[in-house]
Scaffold this active site. Structure first.
Site, PDB file in Angstrom:
ATOM      1  N   ASN A 196     -20.585 -10.771  39.922  1.00 31.91           N
ATOM      2  CA  ASN A 196     -19.470 -11.086  39.028  1.00 31.91           C
ATOM      3  C   ASN A 196     -19.014 -12.539  39.167  1.00 31.91           C
ATOM      4  O   ASN A 196     -18.361 -13.076  38.275  1.00 31.91           O
ATOM      5  CB  ASN A 196     -18.296 -10.131  39.277  1.00 31.91           C
ATOM      6  N   HIS A 197     -19.379 -13.213  40.269  1.00 30.67           N
ATOM      7  CA  HIS A 197     -19.020 -14.628  40.420  1.00 30.67           C
ATOM      8  C   HIS A 197     -20.050 -15.564  39.797  1.00 30.67           C
ATOM      9  O   HIS A 197     -19.859 -16.782  39.842  1.00 30.67           O
ATOM     10  CB  HIS A 197     -18.815 -14.977  41.897  1.00 30.67           C
TER      11      HIS A 197
END
Length: 277
Positions: free
Chosen positions: A107-108
């Site tokens: 997700n980063h």
């Protein structure tokens, strides 16, 4: 390819590249990722690594372990002090050995998170917005999940509400710079929760869910799998089991208080914990 060899031979140079060298590395990485499917199917003894968040030392130690394959579950940047070194080192290793080293999207690996947690600003401050745009292209082309030895579903966050067949991950589009597909978003963001039966809203935000025992058991049974291995959550011990071992959650970054970073070595369908300290 010259810059790839330079970084592989001396990883300490990974965060000292010129803008031209870094652009070359990112172009090569983009070519490799675009050729990969969104759902990898991997066979062999494999070391699986969770979030590293700028922890170059954990990534380096993981790749010194004896394994046929290396599978990283995302979140290479943000938070950590060596985020450029970490991600550039892993990208160089991926370009050098594309059939042994695999990097899933976390997700980063998206602009919204990079703006908030630091990677965007470090890259733009050192190299300018065009180089960050290239990173974003690379991140958006990373695969979302893998099936390992026909038994484990590997992903950054976890199971998605509405995803019954693992094979449907293959249909997710690449180059989605900020993940917009609801299934893709959940694969990156969802978390397991022992108190949930199937799915429940997540405190992480809208369109994100907690998934429970029944959701896991139904997904594994319908896909002929035995467990889910994922990352995305901080555990000081580095490895946490949910639902009596049906979900393994890894955390491989040493820069959180009291953390003992772990990886997991899969040998066929069996697995064992590996310390990265």
């Amino acid at each position: 390819m010259k810059v790839t060899r330079k970084v592989v031979e001396d990883p300490e140079l990974a965060d000292r590249l010129s803008a031209e060298e870094l652009a070359e590395l990112l172009e090569e990485a983009l070519r490799v990722f675009r050729a990969e499917p969104q759902l990898l199917e991997l066979e062999g003894n494999a070391l699986v690594v969770g979030d590293t968040h700028g922890d170059f030392e954990s990534s380096r130690k993981a790749l010194l372990e004896e394994a046929h394959l290396y599978l990283f579950l995302g979140d290479y940047v943000d938070r950590g002090l060596e985020q450029l070194k970490n991600v550039n080192f892993l990208l160089a290793k991926k370009v050098e050995q594309p059939e042994r080293i695999y990097l899933l999207r976390g997700n980063h690996e998206s602009p919204l998170m990079n703006y908030s947690y630091g990677f965007y600003w470090e890259v733009v401050g050192r190299y300018g917005p065009e180089i960050y745009r290239m990173y974003a292209e690379v991140f958006s082309s990373m695969p979302y999940a893998a099936i390992l030895n026909g038994s484990a579903f590997a992903v950054h966050g976890g199971l998605a509400k509405g995803l019954r067949n693992a094979s449907d991950v293959r249909g997710l589009r690449k180059r989605d710079i900020e993940p917009s597909d609801p299934i893709a978003l959940q694969l990156l963001w969802n978390d397991p929760d022992e108190s949930v039966e199937r799915f429940a809203p997540s405190p992480r935000g809208p369109s994100i869910y907690l998934y429970g025992r029944m959701a896991v058991e139904e997904f594994l049974e319908s896909n002929g799998l035995e467990l889910v291995v994922r990352a995305h959550e901080y555990f000081p011990e580095g490895l946490h089991e949910y639902f009596q071992g049906k979900v393994l959650s890894l955390f491989s970054c040493r820069h959180y208080p009291g953390t003992s970073p772990k990886a997991v070595l899969f040998e066929g369908k069996a697995w064992r914990s590996v310390s990265l300290t």
